[in-house]
Design a protein around this motif. Structure first.
Motif, short mmCIF file in Angstrom:
data_model
loop_
_atom_site.label_atom_id
_atom_site.label_comp_id
_atom_site.label_asym_id
_atom_site.label_seq_id
_atom_site.Cartn_x
_atom_site.Cartn_y
_atom_site.Cartn_z
N PHE A 156 -123.28 13.29 -48.87
CA PHE A 156 -123.77 13.71 -47.56
C PHE A 156 -124.87 12.76 -47.10
O PHE A 156 -125.49 12.07 -47.91
CB PHE A 156 -124.25 15.17 -47.59
N PRO A 189 -127.31 24.22 -34.25
CA PRO A 189 -126.60 24.65 -35.46
C PRO A 189 -125.10 24.88 -35.24
O PRO A 189 -124.33 24.80 -36.19
CB PRO A 189 -127.27 25.96 -35.84
N GLU A 224 -128.04 12.08 -43.93
CA GLU A 224 -128.78 12.59 -42.77
C GLU A 224 -128.71 11.53 -41.68
O GLU A 224 -128.90 10.34 -41.95
CB GLU A 224 -130.22 12.90 -43.14
N VAL A 236 -122.85 17.82 -38.41
CA VAL A 236 -123.25 19.16 -37.98
C VAL A 236 -124.75 19.18 -37.68
O VAL A 236 -125.53 18.49 -38.33
CB VAL A 236 -122.93 20.25 -39.05
N GLY A 237 -125.12 20.00 -36.69
CA GLY A 237 -126.52 20.15 -36.33
C GLY A 237 -127.16 21.19 -37.22
O GLY A 237 -126.48 22.02 -37.82
N LYS A 238 -128.50 21.15 -37.32
CA LYS A 238 -129.19 22.16 -38.13
C LYS A 238 -130.52 22.57 -37.50
O LYS A 238 -131.46 22.94 -38.21
CB LYS A 238 -129.36 21.67 -39.56
N ASN A 298 -126.82 16.66 -40.16
CA ASN A 298 -126.19 16.42 -41.46
C ASN A 298 -124.81 15.81 -41.26
O ASN A 298 -124.06 16.28 -40.40
CB ASN A 298 -126.03 17.74 -42.23
N ASP A 310 -123.78 15.70 -52.06
CA ASP A 310 -123.82 17.02 -51.43
C ASP A 310 -124.22 18.08 -52.47
O ASP A 310 -123.52 18.24 -53.48
CB ASP A 310 -122.43 17.34 -50.84
N PRO A 311 -125.35 18.79 -52.26
CA PRO A 311 -125.79 19.75 -53.27
C PRO A 311 -124.88 20.98 -53.39
O PRO A 311 -124.89 21.66 -54.41
CB PRO A 311 -127.18 20.15 -52.80
N VAL A 312 -124.09 21.25 -52.33
CA VAL A 312 -123.22 22.42 -52.38
C VAL A 312 -121.81 22.01 -52.81
O VAL A 312 -121.26 22.54 -53.77
CB VAL A 312 -123.19 23.13 -51.01
N GLN A 349 -121.59 15.62 -43.37
CA GLN A 349 -121.06 16.24 -44.58
C GLN A 349 -119.61 15.82 -44.86
O GLN A 349 -118.95 15.26 -43.98
CB GLN A 349 -121.16 17.76 -44.47
#
Lengths: 164, 271
Positions: free
Chosen positions: B245, B171, B247, B189-191, B197, B237-239, B199
């Motif tokens: 975005f 993360p 994967e 970015v890691g999750k 992801n 991107d949902p945000v 982004q």
């Protein structure tokens, strides 16, 4: 249990568990469970209080912290606090019963899981969607089951060989 | 009791002084010194047992050949990606500058001695440390036949004879990357999952599943043109609704690598 015997049991099991954890994660390539937390819960049954116990808990906390980035002292303090709380709870709960032991184990594992979750969320740069949340729940369930199994196994070994 | 308190205070003092001088944890230095042989031998045994079961018990020849071909394929794709990227850079800046981008950094091979495979992070330990010239933030790559093929992570903590690395799925990992086909840049970015992801991709980006992702070199940490992974899903991107975005699936099975290459490259100021 006398100090010398306790220390001997602690050190020998510690090295065995470090070896086992490394071997299993390398061989199976899956998370083997929170071995150090399970060991901590196991030795809390063996010994109630004392400087030696808190020293051992601190050491386990430092080892637990190795899996994180710069969080060794935090985990050391957390494990020692857990020992102090367990010691305090002895005034209210009889540890001899299986129900009391089980509930305290589950509670401790859940607390640790919550802390791990918080650390993960604090480090996270990605957004959280339902898929991430679902995966998190599955991983949490796996974490609880695997750690609980280790706790039961270690408790059984300690009870059979050292308590009686 | 009094004696114990004095001992604890002395330990805290010594570790604080150590941190002040060396900027590392004294406990981790001691653990590394004491536990390295355990980690190494247990890892070695685990690795050998795994390889035995993989190669000799389950489909001896097919499995072996498949692994070999996969490795060769990855090596060739990495070389192709590297040369394509180099070609593109040359074509773009040839007229203006006489600049060359090079991946010829000194490399060092490290063996993974401990992998917690923690479900909430992506930390592993390698057997190379400060004595071998490692510093935090150095790029970690997967190696095939001694050649660097794909980015797998970054060095984060360095001790005398061992180091902590994070994989690209951790993360706290982030890198500036670009899509090879379109040249669109984004932040990887890691999750703490199998995929990462990608982004902040431009809304007009025409990336699609299957596109290869490379490091852009603009973050000053990773050299440009290193293969990272493959796009598997593209979405809005949902945000940050303006951006797209994606994967990204890493090219390398991060849990299944036993050796890594560390580029002895310190962070630099981007161009």
């Amino acid at each position: 249990m006398k100090n010398k015997k306790f220390l001997l049991v602690f050190i020998s099991f510690l090295f065995l568990l470090i070896f086992l954890k490394t071997f299993l994660s390398n061989f199976l390539l899956i998370y083997p469970g929170d071995v150090f937390l399970a060991f901590c819960l196991g030795i809390l049954i063996l010994r109630g209080s004392g400087i030696l116990l808190y020293f051992c808990l601190g050491l386990l906390g430092l080892l637990e912290g190795l899996d994180f980035l710069k969080m060794e002292i935090f985990w050391c303090i957390y494990f020692i606090l857990m020992g102090l709380i367990w010691n305090h709870l002895k005034n209210y709960i009889v540890f001899g019963t299986l129900e009391a032991k089980l509930s305290l184990w589950i509670l401790s594992i859940l607390c640790t899981l919550i802390i791990r979750g918080i650390i993960c969320f604090l480090n996270l740069n990605a957004f959280i969607d339902w898929e991430f949340f679902l995966n998190f729940l599955i991983k949490s369930f796996y974490y609880i089951i695997s750690t609980f199994l280790w706790t039961v196994i270690l408790d059984k070994i300690f009870t059979v060989f050292f308590v009686k | 009791m009094k004696k114990a308190v004095i001992i604890i205070v002395i330990i805290i003092l010594i570790s604080s002084i150590w941190y002040g001088i060396k900027r590392t944890s004294l406990f981790n230095e001691i653990f590394g010194f004491l536990l390295s042989p355990f980690w190494k031998s247990a890892s070695f045994l685990g690795e050998k047992s795994r390889v035995f079961f993989k190669n000799y018990v389950i489909l001896i020849n097919i499995k072996k050949e498949n692994e070999k071909l996969k490795k060769e394929n990855l090596l060739l794709r990495s070389q192709l990606a590297y040369y394509k990227e180099k070609d593109r850079i040359y074509k773009t800046i040839e007229e203006f500058y006489k600049v060359s981008t090079s991946l010829d950094y000194p490399k060092i091979i490290g063996r993974i001695i401990y992998r917690p495979i923690d479900p909430f992070s992506g930390v592993s330990f390698i057997d190379k440390g400060r004595n071998d010239g490692l510093f935090p933030q150095m790029p970690v790559l997967a190696s095939v036949n001694g050649e660097a093929v794909a980015l797998v992570g970054q060095v984060v903590e360095v001790y005398k004879n061992w180091s902590k690395i994070i994989f690209i799925t951790d993360p706290s990992f982030a890198a500036d990357v670009k899509i090879q086909r379109t040249g669109d840049r984004g932040i990887l970015v890691g999750k703490a999952e199998k995929y990462c992801n990608l982004q902040y991709l431009p809304p007009a980006s025409e990336l699609k599943p299957g596109d290869e992702v490379l490091t852009s070199g603009q973050d000053a940490l990773f050299p440009p043109g290193i293969l990272v992974g493959k796009v598997i899903i593209v979405n809005k991107d949902p945000v940050q609704g303006v951006f797209k975005f994606a994967e990204v699936k890493p090219f390398v099975d991060l849990h299944n690598i036993d050796f890594v290459l560390i580029l002895l490259k310190l962070p630099e100021i981007p161009l």
